[in-house]
Scaffold this active site. Sequence first.
Site, short mmCIF file in Angstrom:
data_model
loop_
_atom_site.label_atom_id
_atom_site.label_comp_id
_atom_site.label_asym_id
_atom_site.label_seq_id
_atom_site.Cartn_x
_atom_site.Cartn_y
_atom_site.Cartn_z
N GLU A 65 0.84 -1.23 -0.17
CA GLU A 65 0.08 0.08 -0.03
C GLU A 65 0.76 1.43 -0.17
O GLU A 65 0.50 2.44 -0.48
CB GLU A 65 -0.92 -0.03 1.04
CG GLU A 65 -2.02 -0.84 1.04
CD GLU A 65 -3.07 -0.78 0.18
OE1 GLU A 65 -3.47 0.61 -0.10
OE2 GLU A 65 -3.58 -1.65 -0.49
N SER A 79 -51.08 -28.07 32.14
CA SER A 79 -50.90 -29.02 33.22
C SER A 79 -49.70 -28.84 33.83
O SER A 79 -49.08 -29.44 34.67
CB SER A 79 -51.26 -30.52 32.61
OG SER A 79 -52.59 -30.67 32.60
#
Length: 782
Positions: free
Chosen positions: A196, A476
Amino acid sequence: MTKRSNLKRRKSTAKSRQNRKRGGVLSAMRRWWKWALIPLAIAVLGVVYLDYVVRSKFEGKKWALPARVYARPLELYAGLPLQREAFLEELRGLGYQFSSSAGRPGQVAIEGDWVRVHSRGFGFWDKQEPALTFAARFSAAGIVADLQDGRGRDLPLVRMEPQEIGGIYPAHMEDRLLVRLEDIPPLLGEALIAVEDRDFLRHHGISLRSIARATLANIRAGGVVQGGSTLTQQLVKNFYLNQQRSLVRKALEALMALSLDARYSKAEILETYLNEVYLGQSGSRGIHGFALGAQHYFRQPLNELEVHQIALLVGLVKGASYYNPWRHPERATARRNLVLEVMADSGLITTRDKDLASQQPLDLVKSNSDSIYSYPSFIELVKRQLQRDYRPEDLRSEGLRVFTTLSPTVQKAAESSLANRLRQLEQKYGMTSDTLQGAVVVEAVGNGEVLAVVGDRNGKYNGFNRALDAHRAIGSLVKPAVYLTALSKPEQYSLITPLDDSAITVESAGGQSWQPRNFSREAHGQVPLYQALSKSYNQATARLGTELGVEDVLATLRRLGLEDDVPALPSVLLGAVDLSPLQVSKLYQTIASEGIFTEQRAILSVLDSRGQALKRYPLVSETRFEADVMHLLQYALQATMREGTGRSAYQILDEQWQVAGKTGTTNEQRDSWFAGYSGDHLGVVWIGRDDNGPTPLTGATGALTVWSDLFAQLSSRPLLPVKPTNVEYLWVDPHNATLGGANCVGSELIPFVKGSEPRIKGHCEYRQNPVVHWLKGLWSPR
């Protein structure tokens, strides 16, 4: 005299004109300088301001750091119930690489019955765990049989590093893992500079040579093929400015780059760049910095990356979207190989290393494996618990580290069990796809740690969380509270107390009547108490609850952990209570823990960005029921699984594996529930429709099948309740409530609180000759 005076006068006049002319010029020059100094002053002020902007952000808080959320660390020890494949799956989730020797941190090798691991080490809330080489051997029964260090010495405990499971992100959704320059592999920094900005160490923020080289290349190509920006300029553009392309922005970029380079060292600039650079996207989350990039693409820390992996990350700097290796693998491979060429030309690697690296695959993890929505339902629970102690802005910006109780293995098993079963149920009953929804909560028995939360049939769905927010009638599942209320009065009730299961009508205070009926619409006459629970008889339960009093049953529910206000209506006795799966799990945790109430917790500890502990979330528990009473309830819930409504679980589970639980079905079968537990795990499952419409499912045919699939995958101990000293087991005939014998037909071995056992001996019809039975007893092992 006259001529002389005239001459003087003319000279004076000329001189005066000359002076006036000179004064006009000076005045004009003064005015010109005044106007010329204004733009100069503005320029100077602009430079000063830009310098201030550079300094204030670079020296202040550079980034808003998200809170990072971790799963629970797996702790290994000899005797731990854990399947070898489950352990290997944990290692895969942590990004361990399989090799022949496990010679480096982050590697694992399989050597016969042994699994050899080189752990990475990790900084926990209590201490820094160092990297460690160890080996574990797993038995065929799914137990850690041996645990040894690299020299073959026994290890008492090994704590693995935790898996990162998500985060709480800033509004801009940028994510990064900060890393210091000294912790970055030297090859990474050198490769980045070579590719770069090869003049990075020589220029002063901008490089005229790079600009000239890029301009020449662009002229030759007839378009923009190369940029002249330095790493410093790239940092300025990403860190301070926007992506707009204009001459003004380029000028600002150059000035700020000069300022940045003048004030800070190359090392500081490079370190900031390495943490700032954009390297990809994970959904709405931006992946910034090389440390997070390594985790995102390879699920490995930077210091474990190989040459070809480093080259790919460096290559992505040029354009993370364009070179996205999942979407464009050919582009990414070509770019990586170009970076490898530059590295070789720069002398960073040898030609042979370049050739070998170029032949490697991209080595990516699956594209969706790093999603921030990997465990959205559990993360939502974590957020809610964190918000009790922390401000939202702190969670999104201060870099907190949150250690949770989630077990990735259990979570994945819960998600797959729910999703797969719902598809099968829809096919079996001819239902339209995606009609059914569901939720699962799994906790560790005894400490209230939440191990898994599934709030949707799609485990990755980040929306309505049914595990936390779907409040449905529990049916239940409420019945154990009714029977626990009765058993808490051992002078009146035991497990074999006869209950009347005939039809019942209950008159309410408003003049309305309530007529509960059994699911089968059949009455069963006199039945033992434990059987009324295990068979889930509505009529017997309603009559018992009415005798006890609804208020007493509600008091039991509150002691179990219920916090909601529930009206004292008779229908509560059969489950007219709307709760979420997480709330149900809280109640059943007290039951599974033998009467000890424990606060649910999804968080173990929170550290700040420097690793200092901010808050611990210790175990909070209290005894709310006597152990002898809870032992009797455990027996009844185990009977539910052996011979009652939960018996179909053993079509999937090993028949020798003891568990306990309760099914739940609501009116018109709108809700299918199951809550059950082993010695280590408690699981609650709900199935239903979001529109609250009826389904063809009961608790047994729906939720229980998901629970059974899930628990068949868990490394868990069977439920083996310890008999309290105030409990004794006796052979009795439960249908006649009389004493029996081990050789008597119809006799069962049932626990009693001492003093509540039957006194009358019933008739014994022998199963076999009494003498033979006696002789067998002499020779049977004890």
